[in-house]
Scaffold this motif. Structure first.
Motif, PDB file in Angstrom:
ATOM      1  N   PHE A 268       0.828  -1.202   0.000  1.00  0.00           N
ATOM      2  CA  PHE A 268       0.000   0.000   0.000  1.00  0.00           C
ATOM      3  C   PHE A 268       0.865   1.255   0.000  1.00  0.00           C
ATOM      4  O   PHE A 268       1.998   1.244   0.474  1.00  0.00           O
ATOM      5  CB  PHE A 268      -0.897   0.036   1.247  1.00  0.00           C
ATOM      6  CG  PHE A 268      -1.957  -1.018   1.254  1.00  0.00           C
ATOM      7  CD1 PHE A 268      -3.168  -0.805   0.620  1.00  0.00           C
ATOM      8  CD2 PHE A 268      -1.743  -2.234   1.894  1.00  0.00           C
ATOM      9  CE1 PHE A 268      -4.154  -1.778   0.621  1.00  0.00           C
ATOM     10  CE2 PHE A 268      -2.722  -3.210   1.901  1.00  0.00           C
ATOM     11  CZ  PHE A 268      -3.926  -2.987   1.259  1.00  0.00           C
ATOM     12  N   ARG A 269       0.281   2.330  -0.509  1.00  0.00           N
ATOM     13  CA  ARG A 269       0.876   3.663  -0.401  1.00  0.00           C
ATOM     14  C   ARG A 269      -0.176   4.560   0.227  1.00  0.00           C
ATOM     15  O   ARG A 269      -1.308   4.649  -0.262  1.00  0.00           O
ATOM     16  CB  ARG A 269       1.295   4.194  -1.763  1.00  0.00           C
ATOM     17  CG  ARG A 269       1.938   5.561  -1.652  1.00  0.00           C
ATOM     18  CD  ARG A 269       2.574   6.082  -2.906  1.00  0.00           C
ATOM     19  NE  ARG A 269       1.940   5.634  -4.114  1.00  0.00           N
ATOM     20  CZ  ARG A 269       2.536   5.621  -5.308  1.00  0.00           C
ATOM     21  NH1 ARG A 269       3.780   6.015  -5.424  1.00  0.00           N
ATOM     22  NH2 ARG A 269       1.883   5.225  -6.372  1.00  0.00           N
ATOM     23  N   ILE A 270       0.201   5.199   1.332  1.00  0.00           N
ATOM     24  CA  ILE A 270      -0.711   6.089   2.050  1.00  0.00           C
ATOM     25  C   ILE A 270      -0.090   7.478   2.056  1.00  0.00           C
ATOM     26  O   ILE A 270       1.074   7.643   2.436  1.00  0.00           O
ATOM     27  CB  ILE A 270      -0.941   5.609   3.495  1.00  0.00           C
ATOM     28  CG1 ILE A 270      -1.481   4.178   3.504  1.00  0.00           C
ATOM     29  CG2 ILE A 270      -1.887   6.560   4.228  1.00  0.00           C
ATOM     30  CD1 ILE A 270      -1.482   3.528   4.875  1.00  0.00           C
ATOM     31  N   LEU A 271      -0.860   8.460   1.644  1.00  0.00           N
ATOM     32  CA  LEU A 271      -0.437   9.858   1.664  1.00  0.00           C
ATOM     33  C   LEU A 271      -1.382  10.598   2.594  1.00  0.00           C
ATOM     34  O   LEU A 271      -2.605  10.510   2.430  1.00  0.00           O
ATOM     35  CB  LEU A 271      -0.500  10.461   0.255  1.00  0.00           C
ATOM     36  CG  LEU A 271      -0.161  11.943   0.149  1.00  0.00           C
ATOM     37  CD1 LEU A 271       1.320  12.161   0.401  1.00  0.00           C
ATOM     38  CD2 LEU A 271      -0.557  12.483  -1.210  1.00  0.00           C
TER      39      LEU A 271
ATOM     40  N   MET B  67      -5.217   6.429  -0.095  1.00  0.00           N
ATOM     41  CA  MET B  67      -4.614   5.110   0.049  1.00  0.00           C
ATOM     42  C   MET B  67      -4.738   4.402  -1.286  1.00  0.00           C
ATOM     43  O   MET B  67      -5.819   4.387  -1.888  1.00  0.00           O
ATOM     44  CB  MET B  67      -5.321   4.311   1.145  1.00  0.00           C
ATOM     45  CG  MET B  67      -4.745   2.951   1.412  1.00  0.00           C
ATOM     46  SD  MET B  67      -5.691   2.150   2.756  1.00  0.00           S
ATOM     47  CE  MET B  67      -4.519   0.921   3.290  1.00  0.00           C
ATOM     48  N   SER B  68      -3.623   3.837  -1.749  1.00  0.00           N
ATOM     49  CA  SER B  68      -3.594   3.073  -2.992  1.00  0.00           C
ATOM     50  C   SER B  68      -2.966   1.726  -2.722  1.00  0.00           C
ATOM     51  O   SER B  68      -2.159   1.582  -1.793  1.00  0.00           O
ATOM     52  CB  SER B  68      -2.778   3.801  -4.063  1.00  0.00           C
ATOM     53  OG  SER B  68      -3.275   5.094  -4.283  1.00  0.00           O
ATOM     54  N   GLU B  69      -3.320   0.748  -3.546  1.00  0.00           N
ATOM     55  CA  GLU B  69      -2.730  -0.584  -3.424  1.00  0.00           C
ATOM     56  C   GLU B  69      -2.041  -0.938  -4.734  1.00  0.00           C
ATOM     57  O   GLU B  69      -2.575  -0.678  -5.814  1.00  0.00           O
ATOM     58  CB  GLU B  69      -3.798  -1.620  -3.095  1.00  0.00           C
ATOM     59  CG  GLU B  69      -3.229  -3.016  -2.888  1.00  0.00           C
ATOM     60  CD  GLU B  69      -4.266  -4.054  -2.475  1.00  0.00           C
ATOM     61  OE1 GLU B  69      -3.878  -5.222  -2.328  1.00  0.00           O
ATOM     62  OE2 GLU B  69      -5.446  -3.696  -2.301  1.00  0.00           O
ATOM     63  N   LEU B  70      -0.878  -1.555  -4.620  1.00  0.00           N
ATOM     64  CA  LEU B  70      -0.144  -2.014  -5.796  1.00  0.00           C
ATOM     65  C   LEU B  70      -0.748  -3.342  -6.251  1.00  0.00           C
ATOM     66  O   LEU B  70      -0.679  -4.339  -5.531  1.00  0.00           O
ATOM     67  CB  LEU B  70       1.346  -2.176  -5.458  1.00  0.00           C
ATOM     68  CG  LEU B  70       2.269  -2.512  -6.617  1.00  0.00           C
ATOM     69  CD1 LEU B  70       2.238  -1.405  -7.670  1.00  0.00           C
ATOM     70  CD2 LEU B  70       3.687  -2.713  -6.115  1.00  0.00           C
ATOM     71  N   ARG B  71      -1.354  -3.307  -7.432  1.00  0.00           N
ATOM     72  CA  ARG B  71      -1.980  -4.512  -8.000  1.00  0.00           C
ATOM     73  C   ARG B  71      -1.533  -4.642  -9.446  1.00  0.00           C
ATOM     74  O   ARG B  71      -1.698  -3.713 -10.227  1.00  0.00           O
ATOM     75  CB  ARG B  71      -3.507  -4.411  -7.960  1.00  0.00           C
ATOM     76  CG  ARG B  71      -4.091  -4.338  -6.576  1.00  0.00           C
ATOM     77  CD  ARG B  71      -5.622  -4.289  -6.649  1.00  0.00           C
ATOM     78  NE  ARG B  71      -6.160  -3.986  -5.332  1.00  0.00           N
ATOM     79  CZ  ARG B  71      -7.216  -3.222  -5.124  1.00  0.00           C
ATOM     80  NH1 ARG B  71      -7.861  -2.677  -6.129  1.00  0.00           N
ATOM     81  NH2 ARG B  71      -7.643  -3.001  -3.895  1.00  0.00           N
ATOM     82  N   HIS B  72      -0.977  -5.783  -9.774  1.00  0.00           N
ATOM     83  CA  HIS B  72      -0.547  -6.058 -11.153  1.00  0.00           C
ATOM     84  C   HIS B  72       0.407  -4.982 -11.671  1.00  0.00           C
ATOM     85  O   HIS B  72       0.308  -4.563 -12.824  1.00  0.00           O
ATOM     86  CB  HIS B  72      -1.752  -6.208 -12.087  1.00  0.00           C
ATOM     87  CG  HIS B  72      -2.796  -7.138 -11.560  1.00  0.00           C
ATOM     88  ND1 HIS B  72      -2.589  -8.495 -11.411  1.00  0.00           N
ATOM     89  CD2 HIS B  72      -4.049  -6.914 -11.107  1.00  0.00           C
ATOM     90  CE1 HIS B  72      -3.664  -9.054 -10.912  1.00  0.00           C
ATOM     91  NE2 HIS B  72      -4.584  -8.121 -10.705  1.00  0.00           N
ATOM     92  N   GLY B  73       1.298  -4.500 -10.794  1.00  0.00           N
ATOM     93  CA  GLY B  73       2.319  -3.531 -11.192  1.00  0.00           C
ATOM     94  C   GLY B  73       1.860  -2.087 -11.277  1.00  0.00           C
ATOM     95  O   GLY B  73       2.633  -1.217 -11.682  1.00  0.00           O
TER      96      GLY B  73
END
Length: 186
Positions: free
Chosen positions: A79-82, A107-113
């Motif tokens: 995850f990336r949280i800002l 909040m974002s999640e790394l999925r399939h690059g």
């Protein structure tokens, strides 16, 4: 804090052994680094440092937003949280003065690059982080922030409080369930 400019740190490289030490003289920024991680995850920091006016570096340029970006693996997912606390920026029109800027979170999640958005709502991000970590801000600061002077509080907490925290952290409830089941059948 002591970081008026953008500062990056890759804690993944430090954690290969599973444990690392933040060391340095008073004012070097050790607490600020830990507070940044805590703020990114939960939108708050422990104790007196939790006030919004203390989350901004006094020597930062007045137009630079106070924000923290954390990229972390939680529950086996990346995850990336800002997050940015509420703050005051200089007015751009209408003479001197300040304009309030609202709290932000994403909040974002790394999925399939690729990074895919998860949420921009503080309550949803908080719920997601709490579920992934299995603990609240208070529990996180009691356990992960022990070097911040909270160890004594943990040690002097009532037995029931320590038991509840450790049960949740180490997910030992299933063992209590088995113990109870065996006792009933004894």
């Amino acid at each position: 804090g002591p970081f008026p400019d953008r500062t990056e740190g890759d804690l993944d490289t430090l954690s290969d052994a599973g444990l690392f030490l933040l060391s340095g003289p008073t004012g070097a920024g050790k607490s600020t680094v830990l507070d940044a991680v805590c703020f990114a995850l939960f939108g708050g920091v422990p104790g007196d440092r939790g006030t919004a006016n203390r989350l901004r570096c006094d020597s930062a340029d007045p137009d630079v937003a106070p924000e923290v970006e954390l990229e972390a693996t939680l529950g086996g997912r990346r995850f990336r949280i800002l997050r940015s606390p509420a703050w005051q920026r200089p007015k751009r029109r209408g003479g001197p003065g300040l304009t309030p800027v609202a709290t932000r979170v994403s909040m974002s999640e790394l999925r399939h690059g690729a990074w895919e958005p998860v949420s921009t709502r503080a309550d949803e991000v908080g719920d997601q982080v709490g579920a992934l970590l299995g603990m609240s801000l208070g529990q996180f600061t009691q356990v992960a922030m022990l070097p911040q002077g909270q160890f004594q509080r943990f040690l002097t907490a009532r037995s029931e409080e320590r038991h509840a925290l450790l049960t949740r952290l180490f997910r030992t409830g299933r063992f209590e369930d088995v113990e109870r089941w065996l006792a009933e059948r004894r």
